[in-house]
Design an enzyme around this catalytic site. Structure first.
Site, PDB file in Angstrom:
ATOM      1  N   GLU A   1      -1.346 -62.911  24.607  1.00  0.00           N
ATOM      2  CA  GLU A   1      -2.075 -64.204  24.406  1.00  0.00           C
ATOM      3  C   GLU A   1      -2.250 -64.979  25.614  1.00  0.00           C
ATOM      4  O   GLU A   1      -2.721 -65.950  25.561  1.00  0.00           O
ATOM      5  CB  GLU A   1      -1.239 -64.931  23.365  1.00  0.00           C
ATOM      6  CG  GLU A   1      -1.196 -64.160  22.021  1.00  0.00           C
ATOM      7  CD  GLU A   1      -0.561 -65.110  20.827  1.00  0.00           C
ATOM      8  OE1 GLU A   1      -0.555 -66.245  21.056  1.00  0.00           O
ATOM      9  OE2 GLU A   1      -0.581 -64.653  19.717  1.00  0.00           O
TER      10      GLU A   1
ATOM     11  N   LYS B   1      -3.791 -67.485   8.842  1.00  0.00           N
ATOM     12  CA  LYS B   1      -4.273 -66.438   9.581  1.00  0.00           C
ATOM     13  C   LYS B   1      -5.220 -65.313   8.175  1.00  0.00           C
ATOM     14  O   LYS B   1      -4.444 -64.895   7.477  1.00  0.00           O
ATOM     15  CB  LYS B   1      -3.343 -65.246  10.059  1.00  0.00           C
ATOM     16  CG  LYS B   1      -2.470 -65.944  11.359  1.00  0.00           C
ATOM     17  CD  LYS B   1      -1.321 -64.939  11.449  1.00  0.00           C
ATOM     18  CE  LYS B   1      -0.593 -65.278  12.747  1.00  0.00           C
ATOM     19  NZ  LYS B   1       0.931 -64.556  13.033  1.00  0.00           N
TER      20      LYS B   1
HETATM   21  P1  PGA Z   1       0.690 -61.790  15.767  1.00  0.00           P
HETATM   22  O1  PGA Z   1       1.392 -63.066  16.534  1.00  0.00           O
HETATM   23  O2  PGA Z   1      -0.526 -61.910  16.031  1.00  0.00           O
HETATM   24  O3  PGA Z   1       1.153 -60.750  16.770  1.00  0.00           O
HETATM   25  O4  PGA Z   1       1.185 -61.865  14.529  1.00  0.00           O
HETATM   26  C1  PGA Z   1       1.076 -64.383  16.213  1.00  0.00           C
HETATM   27  C2  PGA Z   1       2.183 -65.053  15.498  1.00  0.00           C
HETATM   28  O5  PGA Z   1       3.276 -64.630  15.406  1.00  0.00           O
HETATM   29  O6  PGA Z   1       2.014 -66.202  15.288  1.00  0.00           O
HETATM   30 ZN    ZN Z   2       4.092 -66.467  14.129  1.00  0.00          ZN
END
Ligand code: PGA
Ligand code: ZN
Length: 387
Positions: free
Chosen positions: A192, A305
């Site tokens: 990230e 998400k």
């Molecule tokens: P991921 O991580 O997109 O790999 O799930 C993001 C998070 O855990 O917030």
């Molecule tokens: Zn997370």
């Protein structure tokens, strides 16, 4: 009405295949979108469809693309764009690709920005960013087990001021990292865009981040994403987390326990109490899991998400469910993301209050920050700040 739906395979920020999609409407309007992918995925997320076999180490998305171009397209052509999300089902890289493209096409047809199209009345603001500074866990593999150490601007008056103060924190953290681990470690970035440290000391990124914040000298808090579902025996972290909350300016902790450990979550919620406690894998953006948490008094903030649940409509239902129970919301990118900036508009239009995109580094992250700067500059949307 929908004229045609076309999908194709593209690559995400880890160069893993993912699905892109375009939805064409009558009148020449089109929406294009791409789907992100997590690395620390939870068991309650809707799965995506991967081809297996030899191509791209089994991660190919040709079957998902094929499904959109045949079954899904045949079902949607001729229907009003507003009915698309209700008709989608199946793997999340199929449903979200179409859902996002349809929303963008609908906004284009309405002649407004997507955030405006999504907003209910005048209830919207620019979100407070939680910005990744150090990565560990599955996103860095450097030995630190905790996945994310983030900086949160606590007193910035505007979104652009908020970004600038975090930019200073990241620069100070990179300088401190260079002093301790050399230039290479201060320049390489995790999934990230975050910095990483070597060795297995979970507190090391926290110490450096706290020192960086002190150097900058402005009000900035620390957020942690433990991503406990990826860790063995996370319960042992609880007393450590309590100690850290006493020692460092921690304002938010995400997934301190596993996604089935409701007892542990209850303990964490009473121990760590007043600070923000975010559920990511715990909720998997599922309104039913938010209801359960509310009935148990667990957590106080829901990470949103869209690909965990499948469509934008369902993700927004989770936002509303959170709000009903007095939970805050954070719209979030995934660790494998793309140049698609849609989550910026989602965070504003849904009035989420907070957004988690990753570090101030790598263009799949900056695309979203830059879109928020655009909304601030052109649409005159006010900044909600840290609450
Ligand atoms: P991921 O991580 O997109 O790999 O799930 C993001 C998070 O855990 O917030
Ligand atoms: Zn997370």
């Amino acid at each position: 009405a929908v004229i045609s739906v076309r999908a194709w395979e593209v690559l995400d920020s880890r160069a893993h295949p993912t699905v892109a999609c375009a939805v064409f409407l009558e009148g020449g309007f089109v929406g294009r979108a791409m789907v992100p992918t997590g690395a620390s995925t939870g068991q309650f997320e809707v799965a995506d469809l991967r081809d297996g076999g030899e191509r791209y180490g089994g991660l190919g998305t040709r079957q998902a693309v094929e499904r959109i171009n045949t079954v899904v397209a045949a079902d949607l052509v001729g229907r009003p764009v507003g009915t698309v999300d209700d008709r989608l089902s199946g793997p999340s890289n199929v449903t979200l690709a179409v859902s996002q493209a349809a929303a963008k096409a609908a906004a284009a047809a309405a002649g407004v920005a997507l955030w405006r199209y999504l907003a209910e009345g005048d209830d919207y603001c620019l979100p407070c960013p939680m910005v990744n500074i150090f990565s560990g866990g599955r996103h860095a593999e450097g030995g630190v087990r905790i996945q994310d150490f983030l900086a949160v601007p606590l007193a910035a008056p505007t979104f652009s001021d908020a970004l600038e103060v975090i930019w200073k924190v990241r620069r100070a953290a990179a300088q401190l990292t260079e002093g301790r681990y050399g230039r290479l470690m201060s320049r390489l970035v995790a999934d990230e865009g975050g910095l990483a440290v070597l060795g297995g000391d979970d507190a090391e990124p926290l110490r450096i981040l706290a020192e960086a914040i002190e150097r900058v000298g402005e009000p900035v808090g620390i957020a942690i994403d433990v991503a406990a579902t990826q860790i063995e025996r996370p319960e042992e972290f609880l007393s450590q987390l309590q100690g850290w909350v006493a020692e460092y300016p921690i304002v938010s902790i995400e997934d301190p326990l596993g996604d089935e450990d409701w007892d542990g979550w209850q303990r964490a919620s009473s121990l760590l109490g007043p600070i923000q406690l975010v559920g990511d894998d715990l909720f998997a953006t599922d309104p039913a899991r938010v209801r359960k948490a509310a009935s148990l008094g667990v957590a106080n903030t829901v990470l949103i998400k869209p690909n965990q649940i499948g469509t934008l409509k369902q993700a927004y239902e989770t936002v509303r469910e959170a709000r009903t129970h007095g939970y805050a919301t954070v719209v979030s990118a995934r660790s494998g993301d793309t140049e698609d900036d849609i989550i910026a508009d989602l965070a504003v239009g849904w009035n989420a209050g907070q957004i988690k995109i990753g570090s101030l580094m790598r263009s799949e992250r900056l695309a979203k920050y830059n879109r928020l700067l655009e909304i601030e500059a052109f649409d005159n949307v006010h900044y909600g700040g840290w609450v």
